[in-house]
Write a protein that holds these residues in place. Sequence first.
Motif, mmCIF file in Angstrom:
data_model
loop_
_atom_site.group_PDB
_atom_site.id
_atom_site.type_symbol
_atom_site.label_atom_id
_atom_site.label_comp_id
_atom_site.label_asym_id
_atom_site.label_seq_id
_atom_site.Cartn_x
_atom_site.Cartn_y
_atom_site.Cartn_z
ATOM 1 N N ASP A 8 0.872 -1.180 0.000
ATOM 2 C CA ASP A 8 0.000 0.000 0.000
ATOM 3 C C ASP A 8 0.906 1.227 0.000
ATOM 4 N N ALA A 9 1.304 1.660 -1.188
ATOM 5 C CA ALA A 9 2.411 2.604 -1.323
ATOM 6 C C ALA A 9 2.084 4.006 -0.826
ATOM 7 N N ARG A 10 0.872 4.472 -0.995
ATOM 8 C CA ARG A 10 0.399 5.799 -0.582
ATOM 9 C C ARG A 10 0.961 6.945 -1.411
ATOM 10 N N GLY A 11 2.105 6.777 -2.056
ATOM 11 C CA GLY A 11 2.701 7.835 -2.861
ATOM 12 C C GLY A 11 3.955 7.331 -3.551
ATOM 13 N N LEU A 12 4.610 8.215 -4.274
ATOM 14 C CA LEU A 12 5.855 7.868 -4.959
ATOM 15 C C LEU A 12 7.017 8.264 -4.048
ATOM 16 N N VAL B 125 -3.556 5.115 -5.005
ATOM 17 C CA VAL B 125 -4.658 5.959 -4.539
ATOM 18 C C VAL B 125 -5.149 6.923 -5.608
ATOM 19 N N SER B 126 -4.628 6.796 -6.825
ATOM 20 C CA SER B 126 -5.133 7.585 -7.940
ATOM 21 C C SER B 126 -4.842 6.817 -9.224
ATOM 22 N N GLU B 127 -5.536 7.186 -10.289
ATOM 23 C CA GLU B 127 -5.300 6.503 -11.564
ATOM 24 C C GLU B 127 -3.900 6.794 -12.101
ATOM 25 N N GLY B 128 -3.403 8.017 -11.868
ATOM 26 C CA GLY B 128 -2.056 8.343 -12.299
ATOM 27 C C GLY B 128 -1.012 7.494 -11.593
ATOM 28 N N MET B 129 -1.237 7.249 -10.310
ATOM 29 C CA MET B 129 -0.320 6.406 -9.554
ATOM 30 C C MET B 129 -0.373 4.971 -10.065
ATOM 31 N N VAL C 91 -1.097 13.047 -7.186
ATOM 32 C CA VAL C 91 -1.611 13.450 -5.871
ATOM 33 C C VAL C 91 -3.132 13.509 -5.857
ATOM 34 N N MET C 92 -3.709 12.917 -4.794
ATOM 35 C CA MET C 92 -5.151 12.988 -4.596
ATOM 36 C C MET C 92 -5.489 13.928 -3.444
#
Length: 414
Positions: free
Chosen positions: A142-146, A184-188, A324-325
């Motif tokens: 569950d990465a949460r971000g880059l 947590v987003s389509e871009g991610m 980013v969301m």
Amino acid sequence: MKILYLTWGETPRTSGAYGSQALNQFKANIALTGATGKFVAAVPLIHSGHVRERGQYTHELKNVRERLANIEYEQIPIYCAQPLIFPNRWTFKFNHIGANLRLRQLVDRFDPDVIHCRSYHATFAALRLREATSARYRILFDARGLWIDELALRKGWESSSRNYRFFRALESYLLGAADAVVAVSEGMKEYFISQAARRVETIYLSAPVRLLSSAAVRTETYVERVSVVYLGTLDSNSWHPPDELRRLIEYLLKLGLKIDLKIITMSDHAALEPIFKPLGLGSFRVVRTHSAKELAAELREADFGVLSYFRPTGVLEHRLSSVVMAIKTAEYLGAGVPILVNKHCGGAAGIVREHRVGLAYDPESFSELTRDAVISLLEPGVRRRAIDVAFAKFDIGSNAQRYASLYSSLAAPN
């Protein structure tokens, strides 16, 4: 089915992202699945609780255990200070020496089917333990971000540096070895797929939409005076500088709108007043909230929620911004509040555009924010649509169903 939830390097709290995205969501996941849950927090010996809560942090830990109710909570010491959670290639090991042994003991005793890892560090620990033992648990990253790009930006590393290459290789290892990855987003999601992740599922950030949506939804279009709310961190040393919000408010005033501005933040209130009071606003308030119920009350009369963000430069900032969301996206929509969002905040801007629940604007020109376009967001149908989107994508219960399905598929025999 047994699910172990693992955090690594964060300070456990019932407030903020830890409370809403980790504690509350895992509790909902376990309640829905009927699985046996265990929550494990690996915490640095020196952490922010010693500064923020000081002697009261033991009371906060009591609140954490009470929040989890019948889910067992255990803590693992990380033998370093919290700033080393953002390491270089030499100090990375200090986040895991000693702590990994304690994790092994907990895992041996609990024997989980799935370890839900909230971070790169947690995923690394779970993967290395699985490789070193005969354990057969599945790993949900569950990465949460880059995080690698965030780390490089924080440290000022060039893409050619040894540190950057070390952590980019670490990310490839995690994405390739984890059984599933949550974005947590389509871009991610697109980014993780491009990096050869084995399986990627999008599960958006969570909010208590049922409670937030109980806030009164305005039923009339009233344009002489509008209520604008900003929620979250607002600090010059963050990705959410107050000057960007000020520029947006100045532009809205130029459209002939009378603005009441409310800022809901834990940031320094005194530092914000001289930035916004001289703007000639109808009213200006800075408040704090300590619960979802208090937040719902503060959002009740809002016409617009703002995600002003910042203006990225360079490859790393643009890549990080594109995914980013932000939790405030879920909270605004849950309360039926349309969003004015900086287009560079890619995850949130994508939701706003796709579902017509606000306006994504260019912070250089604000050209998308015409008076007619802004006023059109006051229509009751926009507010109703915002709540519908929030229930479908961000509600803690809806996300619990998504996690439950993911847990079951991971735990199923080959």
